[in-house]
Motif scaffolding. Structure first.
Motif, PDB file in Angstrom:
ATOM      1  N   MET A  45       4.742 -30.127  -1.144  1.00 40.75           N
ATOM      2  CA  MET A  45       5.323 -29.085  -1.481  1.00 40.75           C
ATOM      3  C   MET A  45       5.199 -28.013  -0.486  1.00 40.75           C
ATOM      4  SD  MET A  45       5.280 -27.588  -5.342  1.00 40.75           S
ATOM      5  CE  MET A  45       6.058 -25.922  -5.632  1.00 40.75           C
ATOM      6  N   ARG A  46       6.192 -27.304  -0.121  1.00 40.71           N
ATOM      7  CA  ARG A  46       6.028 -26.115   0.822  1.00 40.71           C
ATOM      8  C   ARG A  46       6.174 -24.649   0.174  1.00 40.71           C
ATOM      9  NH1 ARG A  46       9.681 -25.395   6.425  1.00 40.71           N
ATOM     10  NH2 ARG A  46       8.469 -23.622   7.087  1.00 40.71           N
ATOM     11  N   GLN A  47       5.467 -23.990   0.481  1.00 37.49           N
ATOM     12  CA  GLN A  47       5.366 -22.616  -0.216  1.00 37.49           C
ATOM     13  C   GLN A  47       5.924 -21.569   0.441  1.00 37.49           C
ATOM     14  OE1 GLN A  47       1.386 -21.209  -1.200  1.00 37.49           O
ATOM     15  NE2 GLN A  47       2.055 -19.484  -2.584  1.00 37.49           N
ATOM     16  N   GLU A  48       6.857 -20.861  -0.086  1.00 40.81           N
ATOM     17  CA  GLU A  48       7.735 -19.790   0.493  1.00 40.81           C
ATOM     18  C   GLU A  48       6.910 -18.565   0.725  1.00 40.81           C
ATOM     19  OE1 GLU A  48      11.722 -17.135  -0.264  1.00 40.81           O
ATOM     20  OE2 GLU A  48      11.315 -18.933  -1.260  1.00 40.81           O
ATOM     21  N   GLN A  49       7.106 -17.801   1.892  1.00 43.67           N
ATOM     22  CA  GLN A  49       6.090 -16.790   2.307  1.00 43.67           C
ATOM     23  C   GLN A  49       7.197 -15.655   1.894  1.00 43.67           C
ATOM     24  OE1 GLN A  49       5.525 -16.729   6.372  1.00 43.67           O
ATOM     25  NE2 GLN A  49       3.568 -18.424   6.204  1.00 43.67           N
ATOM     26  N   ILE A  50       6.445 -14.677   1.147  1.00 43.06           N
ATOM     27  CA  ILE A  50       7.008 -13.532   0.831  1.00 43.06           C
ATOM     28  C   ILE A  50       6.680 -12.287   1.597  1.00 43.06           C
ATOM     29  CG2 ILE A  50       7.357 -11.694  -1.189  1.00 43.06           C
ATOM     30  CD1 ILE A  50       6.675 -14.405  -3.114  1.00 43.06           C
ATOM     31  N   PHE A  51       7.458 -11.608   2.109  1.00 44.75           N
ATOM     32  CA  PHE A  51       7.043 -10.379   2.913  1.00 44.75           C
ATOM     33  C   PHE A  51       7.826  -9.035   2.403  1.00 44.75           C
ATOM     34  CE2 PHE A  51       7.341 -14.100   5.943  1.00 44.75           C
ATOM     35  CZ  PHE A  51       6.216 -13.674   6.700  1.00 44.75           C
ATOM     36  N   GLU A  52       7.163  -7.990   2.549  1.00 48.32           N
ATOM     37  CA  GLU A  52       7.694  -6.754   1.857  1.00 48.32           C
ATOM     38  C   GLU A  52       7.804  -5.770   2.858  1.00 48.32           C
ATOM     39  OE1 GLU A  52       6.007  -3.362  -1.306  1.00 48.32           O
ATOM     40  OE2 GLU A  52       5.983  -5.608  -1.889  1.00 48.32           O
ATOM     41  N   LYS A  53       8.793  -5.093   3.307  1.00 53.66           N
ATOM     42  CA  LYS A  53       8.893  -4.253   4.117  1.00 53.66           C
ATOM     43  C   LYS A  53       8.159  -2.760   3.909  1.00 53.66           C
ATOM     44  CE  LYS A  53      12.343  -1.300   6.873  1.00 53.66           C
ATOM     45  NZ  LYS A  53      13.793  -1.230   7.241  1.00 53.66           N
ATOM     46  N   SER A  54       7.434  -2.431   4.941  1.00 49.67           N
ATOM     47  CA  SER A  54       6.344  -1.369   4.972  1.00 49.67           C
ATOM     48  C   SER A  54       7.140  -0.006   5.081  1.00 49.67           C
ATOM     49  CB  SER A  54       5.492  -1.330   6.226  1.00 49.67           C
ATOM     50  OG  SER A  54       4.655  -0.279   6.188  1.00 49.67           O
ATOM     51  N   SER A  55       6.682   0.942   4.161  1.00 51.29           N
ATOM     52  CA  SER A  55       7.008   2.346   4.176  1.00 51.29           C
ATOM     53  C   SER A  55       6.721   2.979   5.635  1.00 51.29           C
ATOM     54  CB  SER A  55       6.377   3.009   3.133  1.00 51.29           C
ATOM     55  OG  SER A  55       5.078   3.343   3.354  1.00 51.29           O
ATOM     56  N   GLY A  56       5.677   2.470   6.479  1.00 51.51           N
ATOM     57  CA  GLY A  56       5.381   2.941   7.389  1.00 51.51           C
ATOM     58  C   GLY A  56       3.864   3.788   7.045  1.00 51.51           C
ATOM     59  N   ASN A  57       3.587   3.738   6.007  1.00 54.50           N
ATOM     60  CA  ASN A  57       2.089   4.244   5.668  1.00 54.50           C
ATOM     61  C   ASN A  57       1.450   3.040   4.675  1.00 54.50           C
ATOM     62  OD1 ASN A  57      -0.031   5.471   4.484  1.00 54.50           O
ATOM     63  ND2 ASN A  57       0.880   7.495   4.265  1.00 54.50           N
ATOM     64  N   VAL A  58       0.626   2.452   5.614  1.00 55.96           N
ATOM     65  CA  VAL A  58      -0.116   1.226   4.723  1.00 55.96           C
ATOM     66  C   VAL A  58      -0.846   1.663   3.465  1.00 55.96           C
ATOM     67  CG1 VAL A  58      -2.276   1.160   6.400  1.00 55.96           C
ATOM     68  CG2 VAL A  58      -1.396  -0.715   4.955  1.00 55.96           C
ATOM     69  N   PHE A  59      -1.269   3.101   3.720  1.00 59.92           N
ATOM     70  CA  PHE A  59      -2.100   3.586   2.219  1.00 59.92           C
ATOM     71  C   PHE A  59      -1.175   3.737   1.215  1.00 59.92           C
ATOM     72  CE2 PHE A  59      -4.260   5.198   6.506  1.00 59.92           C
ATOM     73  CZ  PHE A  59      -5.506   4.315   6.114  1.00 59.92           C
ATOM     74  N   ALA A  60      -0.123   4.352   1.437  1.00 55.38           N
ATOM     75  CA  ALA A  60       1.168   4.497   0.509  1.00 55.38           C
ATOM     76  C   ALA A  60       1.533   2.947  -0.349  1.00 55.38           C
ATOM     77  CB  ALA A  60       2.372   5.268   0.835  1.00 55.38           C
ATOM     78  N   ASP A  61       1.595   2.280   0.941  1.00 55.28           N
ATOM     79  CA  ASP A  61       1.882   0.671   0.527  1.00 55.28           C
ATOM     80  C   ASP A  61       1.044  -0.026  -0.292  1.00 55.28           C
ATOM     81  OD1 ASP A  61       4.328   1.049   2.061  1.00 55.28           O
ATOM     82  OD2 ASP A  61       3.494  -0.326   3.746  1.00 55.28           O
ATOM     83  N   ILE A  62      -0.271   0.259  -0.393  1.00 62.78           N
ATOM     84  CA  ILE A  62      -1.126  -0.245  -1.323  1.00 62.78           C
ATOM     85  C   ILE A  62      -1.386   0.450  -2.517  1.00 62.78           C
ATOM     86  CG2 ILE A  62      -2.064  -1.737   0.481  1.00 62.78           C
ATOM     87  CD1 ILE A  62      -4.478   0.289   0.370  1.00 62.78           C
ATOM     88  N   GLY A  63      -0.638   1.727  -2.684  1.00 63.26           N
ATOM     89  CA  GLY A  63      -0.798   2.614  -3.854  1.00 63.26           C
ATOM     90  C   GLY A  63      -1.744   3.692  -3.929  1.00 63.26           C
TER      91      GLY A  63
END
Length: 93
Positions: free
Chosen positions: A1-19
């Motif tokens: 079984m192959r697991q699909e990779q999920i990507f999320e577009k960055s806002s340009g600020n990794v700190f904001a992206d992780i909340g």
């Protein structure tokens, strides 16, 4: 079984992206800190000379050179640039 990779577009600020609440400040500190490190490395300065120029303890030099910018205020990092004879112009949006 192959697991699909999920990507999320960055806002340009990794700190904001992780909340993180202080994401903008952390990003700014990171950008300034990286410039300080680049200048210091370009000048091939030893830790004792860096300590003298920036007017900080040798342990603080270690924290700075290890990228631990959260230990320094934005103002302190800007002060380091000034001590390295770099003229700074800030543009806030």
């Amino acid at each position: 079984m192959r697991q699909e990779q999920i990507f999320e577009k960055s806002s340009g600020n990794v700190f904001a992206d992780i909340g993180l609440e202080d994401a903008d400040e952390l990003l700014t500190r990171g950008k300034i800190g990286i410039q300080v490190i680049r200048l210091l490395k370009k000048r091939h300065l030893k830790q004792d000379k860096i300590s003298e120029i920036l007017n900080i303890s040798p342990s603080e030099v270690s924290h700075l050179m290890n990228g631990e910018f959260q230990r320094f205020s934005e103002g302190k990092l800007l002060y380091f640039l000034k001590r390295l004879d770099i003229e700074i112009t800030l543009h806030r949006v």
